[in-house]
Design a protein around this motif. Structure first.
Motif, PDB file in Angstrom:
ATOM      1  N   ILE A  40       0.850  -1.192   0.000  1.00 43.00           N
ATOM      2  CA  ILE A  40       0.000   0.000   0.000  1.00 43.00           C
ATOM      3  C   ILE A  40       0.888   1.245   0.000  1.00 43.00           C
ATOM      4  N   ILE A  41       0.660   2.130  -0.966  1.00 47.89           N
ATOM      5  CA  ILE A  41       1.358   3.417  -1.011  1.00 47.89           C
ATOM      6  C   ILE A  41       0.306   4.508  -0.878  1.00 47.89           C
ATOM      7  N   SER A  42       0.392   5.251   0.217  1.00 47.99           N
ATOM      8  CA  SER A  42      -0.634   6.269   0.483  1.00 47.99           C
ATOM      9  C   SER A  42      -0.063   7.371   1.362  1.00 47.99           C
ATOM     10  N   ASN A  43      -0.587   8.584   1.177  1.00 43.07           N
ATOM     11  CA  ASN A  43      -0.225   9.690   2.069  1.00 43.07           C
ATOM     12  C   ASN A  43      -0.851   9.519   3.442  1.00 43.07           C
ATOM     13  N   GLN A  44      -1.841   8.624   3.525  1.00 50.58           N
ATOM     14  CA  GLN A  44      -2.514   8.340   4.800  1.00 50.58           C
ATOM     15  C   GLN A  44      -1.994   7.019   5.396  1.00 50.58           C
ATOM     16  N   HIS A  45      -0.733   6.707   5.138  1.00 52.27           N
ATOM     17  CA  HIS A  45      -0.192   5.407   5.536  1.00 52.27           C
ATOM     18  C   HIS A  45      -0.272   5.159   7.044  1.00 52.27           C
ATOM     19  N   GLU A  46      -0.079   6.221   7.842  1.00 53.34           N
ATOM     20  CA  GLU A  46      -0.096   6.054   9.294  1.00 53.34           C
ATOM     21  C   GLU A  46      -1.482   5.626   9.780  1.00 53.34           C
ATOM     22  N   LYS A  47      -2.510   6.272   9.254  1.00 52.03           N
ATOM     23  CA  LYS A  47      -3.882   5.952   9.654  1.00 52.03           C
ATOM     24  C   LYS A  47      -4.280   4.563   9.159  1.00 52.03           C
ATOM     25  N   ILE A  48      -3.868   4.240   7.939  1.00 50.39           N
ATOM     26  CA  ILE A  48      -4.180   2.912   7.390  1.00 50.39           C
ATOM     27  C   ILE A  48      -3.504   1.822   8.213  1.00 50.39           C
ATOM     28  N   ALA A  49      -2.245   2.023   8.554  1.00 51.98           N
ATOM     29  CA  ALA A  49      -1.509   1.042   9.353  1.00 51.98           C
ATOM     30  C   ALA A  49      -2.161   0.841  10.714  1.00 51.98           C
ATOM     31  N   GLN A  50      -2.589   1.935  11.323  1.00 59.79           N
ATOM     32  CA  GLN A  50      -3.238   1.861  12.632  1.00 59.79           C
ATOM     33  C   GLN A  50      -4.544   1.068  12.558  1.00 59.79           C
ATOM     34  N   GLU A  51      -5.319   1.303  11.490  1.00 65.20           N
ATOM     35  CA  GLU A  51      -6.589   0.588  11.322  1.00 65.20           C
ATOM     36  C   GLU A  51      -6.362  -0.900  11.060  1.00 65.20           C
ATOM     37  N   ILE A  52      -5.340  -1.213  10.273  1.00 66.30           N
ATOM     38  CA  ILE A  52      -5.028  -2.626  10.001  1.00 66.30           C
ATOM     39  C   ILE A  52      -4.644  -3.336  11.290  1.00 66.30           C
ATOM     40  N   ALA A  53      -3.784  -2.701  12.069  1.00 67.39           N
ATOM     41  CA  ALA A  53      -3.338  -3.299  13.327  1.00 67.39           C
ATOM     42  C   ALA A  53      -4.488  -3.468  14.311  1.00 67.39           C
ATOM     43  N   THR A  54      -5.441  -2.520  14.293  1.00 65.47           N
ATOM     44  CA  THR A  54      -6.543  -2.539  15.261  1.00 65.47           C
ATOM     45  C   THR A  54      -7.670  -3.480  14.850  1.00 65.47           C
ATOM     46  N   THR A  55      -8.082  -3.398  13.591  1.00 65.71           N
ATOM     47  CA  THR A  55      -9.279  -4.138  13.170  1.00 65.71           C
ATOM     48  C   THR A  55      -8.987  -5.506  12.543  1.00 65.71           C
ATOM     49  N   ILE A  56      -7.832  -5.639  11.891  1.00 65.31           N
ATOM     50  CA  ILE A  56      -7.512  -6.917  11.242  1.00 65.31           C
ATOM     51  C   ILE A  56      -6.494  -7.707  12.042  1.00 65.31           C
ATOM     52  N   ASP A  57      -5.750  -7.012  12.891  1.00 63.27           N
ATOM     53  CA  ASP A  57      -4.773  -7.655  13.774  1.00 63.27           C
ATOM     54  C   ASP A  57      -3.705  -8.422  13.003  1.00 63.27           C
ATOM     55  N   ARG A  58      -3.086  -7.744  12.037  1.00 61.83           N
ATOM     56  CA  ARG A  58      -1.973  -8.318  11.294  1.00 61.83           C
ATOM     57  C   ARG A  58      -0.756  -7.412  11.402  1.00 61.83           C
ATOM     58  N   GLY A  59       0.420  -8.033  11.424  1.00 62.07           N
ATOM     59  CA  GLY A  59       1.653  -7.262  11.479  1.00 62.07           C
ATOM     60  C   GLY A  59       1.882  -6.512  10.178  1.00 62.07           C
ATOM     61  N   ILE A  60       2.533  -5.371  10.271  1.00 65.03           N
ATOM     62  CA  ILE A  60       2.771  -4.516   9.108  1.00 65.03           C
ATOM     63  C   ILE A  60       4.251  -4.169   9.050  1.00 65.03           C
ATOM     64  N   THR A  61       4.805  -4.242   7.846  1.00 64.17           N
ATOM     65  CA  THR A  61       6.180  -3.804   7.612  1.00 64.17           C
ATOM     66  C   THR A  61       6.141  -2.510   6.815  1.00 64.17           C
TER      67      THR A  61
END
Length: 302
Positions: free
Chosen positions: A209-230
């Protein structure tokens, strides 16, 4: 015995698991041959295929001939296999030959020969997958293919294909054209099942994922999907702007949720989704030799 343990470089439990995989695979392979392939006059590829053809013509025990041919090939090509694989392969071919000669179950017959061929292909594919997961190998034509790659410059996959083509072509004079066509279907199903066992037992999706909103997207993935992010640090070639690239691996059923999540936060985000045949590591693996070794090393050092 000490030399074998050094060559294996595995704990007792790892060896036991490998032996279990190989034994189960050899038994399943023998059931497929004795209950599905031979009673329906099918052929097969590899050394087992040669052994089956010799059985049809000369009534030589399949397991015995399989062991003899594989032993010769193993002696010729032992240098092409690492010692661990060599030891487990020798065990695999021994158990396979014993099971083929002595493990007899009722024959399976059907008015639909395709159904029988598909069942046989699935069983043999699973059986070979189990043996490979046990650090063994099917030896046989694999070794011939390795020798062809070394001395003739032919790729491994092409070498295996050539060997199987020659064996299957020769079988037409013994089992007939109709049975050969069914055998080719069996071989295709076998290959797909083997690929699933060795590469696709744990299929997942990888998402970048390449986005200017990467921080918010990463936070949502970690919170709602519970998967690690690199997070990869990159920059656009044309714009020369710094970019943060998110990389995440998810289950197949999570991909729709992830896509919706990204779209809600940033509809113009650049997203790529790729198939991942196998995922090993924390949160995905049921069992891993590497994880086991790391745990043992950690306990030893503590």
């Amino acid at each position: 015995m000490k030399k074998i343990r050094e060559d294996l470089d595995m704990t007792f439990w790892d060896v036991l698991i490998s032996v279990g995989y190989i034994t189960a695979g050899a038994a399943l392979y023998a059931i497929a041959v004795n209950s599905f392939v031979v009673p329906n006059d099918f052929g097969s590829g590899g050394v087992t295929g040669i052994s089956i053809l010799l059985y049809y013509v000369f009534k030589i025990e399949i397991g015995t001939m399989n062991f003899i041919i594989n032993s010769i090939l193993l002696l010729l090509g032992w240098r092409f296999l690492e010692k661990k694989t060599l030891i487990f392969t020798a065990y695999a071919m021994t158990m396979l030959s014993i099971f083929i000669n002595h493990l007899r179950l009722p024959a399976f017959h059907s008015d639909n020969s395709l159904l029988t061929a598909i069942a046989a292909g699935c069983l043999i594919g699973v059986a070979l997958g189990l043996m490979l997961r046990g650090n063994g190998s099917s030896a046989g034509t694999d070794i011939i293919a390795m020798m062809m790659r070394k001395y003739l410059g032919i790729s491994f996959s092409a070498g295996v294909m050539i060997c199987d083509f020659v064996i299957l072509s020769a079988s037409v004079y013994i089992i007939g054209l109709e049975k050969l066509i069914v055998t080719m279907i069996l071989t295709f199903v076998l290959g797909r099942m083997l690929a699933y066992m060795t590469e696709g037992l744990n299929p997942r999706k990888s998402v970048m994922i390449i986005s200017n909103q990467h921080e918010k997207i990463a936070q949502e993935i970690a919170t709602t999907i519970d998967r690690g992010i690199t997070v990869f640090h990159a920059h656009g070639y044309y714009s020369q702007l710094e970019k943060q690239v998110l990389y995440v691996v998810v289950n197949n059923h999570q991909i729709i949720h992830l896509q919706k999540l990204i779209n809600d936060i940033d509809p113009i985000a650049f997203v790529t989704v790729s198939d991942v045949h196998q995922v090993l590591g924390q949160g995905f693996s049921l069992y891993s030799y590497a994880d086991k070794k790391r745990k043992i090393k950690k306990l030893t050092n503590s």
